[in-house]
Write an enzyme that holds these catalytic residues in place. Structure first.
Site, PDB file in Angstrom:
ATOM      1  N   GLU A  67      72.500  35.350  54.687  1.00  0.00           N
ATOM      2  CA  GLU A  67      72.456  35.668  56.108  1.00  0.00           C
ATOM      3  C   GLU A  67      71.358  34.890  56.832  1.00  0.00           C
ATOM      4  OE1 GLU A  67      74.676  37.584  57.880  1.00  0.00           O
ATOM      5  OE2 GLU A  67      75.749  37.374  55.984  1.00  0.00           O
ATOM      6  N   HIS A  74      73.446  29.493  63.539  1.00  0.00           N
ATOM      7  CA  HIS A  74      73.874  30.163  64.763  1.00  0.00           C
ATOM      8  C   HIS A  74      72.822  30.073  65.855  1.00  0.00           C
ATOM      9  CE1 HIS A  74      77.693  32.355  63.641  1.00  0.00           C
ATOM     10  NE2 HIS A  74      77.338  31.764  62.506  1.00  0.00           N
ATOM     11  N   ASP A  75      71.559  29.978  65.481  1.00  0.00           N
ATOM     12  CA  ASP A  75      70.524  29.761  66.492  1.00  0.00           C
ATOM     13  C   ASP A  75      70.537  28.321  66.984  1.00  0.00           C
ATOM     14  OD1 ASP A  75      68.206  30.481  68.078  1.00  0.00           O
ATOM     15  OD2 ASP A  75      67.027  29.294  66.668  1.00  0.00           O
ATOM     16  N   ASP A  95      65.559  27.192  68.817  1.00  0.00           N
ATOM     17  CA  ASP A  95      64.404  27.718  69.555  1.00  0.00           C
ATOM     18  C   ASP A  95      64.168  29.207  69.346  1.00  0.00           C
ATOM     19  OD1 ASP A  95      66.594  28.702  70.904  1.00  0.00           O
ATOM     20  OD2 ASP A  95      65.939  28.038  72.902  1.00  0.00           O
ATOM     21  N   HIS A 202      78.611  27.076  52.885  1.00  0.00           N
ATOM     22  CA  HIS A 202      79.555  28.111  52.454  1.00  0.00           C
ATOM     23  C   HIS A 202      79.593  28.252  50.931  1.00  0.00           C
ATOM     24  CE1 HIS A 202      82.015  28.011  56.463  1.00  0.00           C
ATOM     25  NE2 HIS A 202      80.759  28.401  56.613  1.00  0.00           N
TER      26      HIS A 202
END
Length: 364
Positions: A67, A74-75, A95, A202
């Site tokens: 995770e 994702h950030d 950021d 993945h």
């Protein structure tokens, strides 16, 4: 040798020695144990120890590692020069906005379930007085170092605090077309080969929310090892759903207990990416170097690397590979769906025994 030539040679040697000394110069950290290339890096050794003990269960390549690595992407991918050219805010990249403005960004559809790791990491950010952008990338690199076969990722320090949330719709979805995914990455500065390299993440990942009935379902049969199995197993003919059918962004998988994303399936078979996908199947060294290079680029999106301090020495050295490329038991090389037109798929050894069933990744 003429005296003048000898003198010139000695000057060159001396210059190289001075330059080498400058490059390798280190500082002793206040703890008396560690040395660093820059004093700014010294406090990070304590952060790394805390992460390994308190977040990563003593140094495991488990759920929190998976995770945390997902969170780095994702950030960072919230970055769009195309929007900036339209005089709109295109996001700050890596950021920490996904944590700073979590009430907004974790509600984006593509960020489903990411609020869990954000909430777990937040107290660490406060405890160690780091910016969210720095902490997210540090935690991802440290956790990933627990995975056998992983490359040692670069970590640059000094990201300023996020000033605004990322716009929505910048994170690719597993049901997006290959063209849409490649276009989104191209906007962020990534070529198709780099997209394929990033999907090596993945190899150490599992899905909780694609099919909510089977949380912790891995994308390949070796979820705690960074290896090429995801590139092999996604190329196998899909025959079943590990849980329920009809889930958006999921297609059939070849193994019980293994989930397959539609985007992985399509990228493995698209003419623009299929040969690069196949190239990782039996080349661990290329897999490591390509993923490390792509992650180094991802981790500083929105920043100038010359404004940051290289503190990569704080990242632990990962354990060596502990797997070999193989066809899972119960299947054969005939189950491979050849997609690269330029080169045949490698013939791989087949594991003996009963048909492989993949266990879920246990919660931390």
């Amino acid at each position: 040798m003429p005296l003048r030539s000898l003198a010139c040679l000695l000057v060159v040697v001396a210059t190289l020695q001075v330059a080498n000394a400058a490059v390798t110069r280190t500082v002793q950290c206040p703890d008396g144990v560690h040395t660093a290339s820059n004093a700014v890096c010294c406090p990070l050794f304590t952060v790394v120890d805390d992460l390994q003990e308190s977040l990563f269960d003593g140094g495991e390549c488990g759920e929190e590692t998976h995770e945390s690595l997902r969170l780095t992407f994702h950030d960072a991918i919230g970055f769009s020069p195309a929007l900036a050219r339209q005089h709109k805010f295109g996001g700050g990249g890596a950021d920490g906005s996904i944590m700073t403005f979590d009430a907004i960004e974790t509600a984006f559809h593509a960020n489903g379930g990411i609020d869990e790791i954000v909430n777990v990491q937040k107290p660490f950010v406060t405890k160690h007085n780091m910016t969210a952008g720095d902490f997210i990338q540090l935690a991802g690199a440290v956790g990933f170092s627990n995975c056998a076969g992983a490359p040692r990722l670069e970590y640059l320090h000094g990201r300023p605090p996020a000033v605004a949330p990322s716009p929505d719709l910048l994170v690719p979805e597993p049901f997006d077309s290959v063209s849409k995914i490649l276009a989104r990455f191209a906007d962020a500065g990534f070529a198709p080969d780099e997209v394929v390299a990033l999907l090596a993440s993945h190899s150490v990942a599992a899905a909780d929310h694609v099919d909510p009935s089977i949380p912790g379902t891995p994308f390949d049969s070796t979820a705690s090892s960074f290896d090429s199995q995801v590139f092999i197993e996604v190329q196998l003919r899909g025959t079943l759903f590990p849980g329920t059918s009809g889930n958006q962004g999921e297609v059939e998988s070849p193994l019980h207990g293994e989930i397959r994303l539609q985007s992985d399936h399509d990228i493995a078979r698209d003419s623009r990416t299929a040969c690069e996908w196949q190239s990782f199947v039996d080349n661990q060294a290329k897999l490591q170097s390509a993923f490390k290079a792509a992650m180094s680029k991802l981790a500083i999106l929105g920043h100038n690397r010359h404004d940051l301090v290289d503190c990569s020495e704080v990242i632990p050295i990962p354990p060596p590979p502990n797997t070999r490329p193989h066809i899972p038991a119960g299947l054969s090389n005939r189950d491979i769906e050849q997609a690269c037109r330029n080169k045949p798929f490698p013939i791989l050894p087949v594991d003996p025994g009963p048909a492989t069933s993949v266990a879920p990744v246990p919660p931390s």
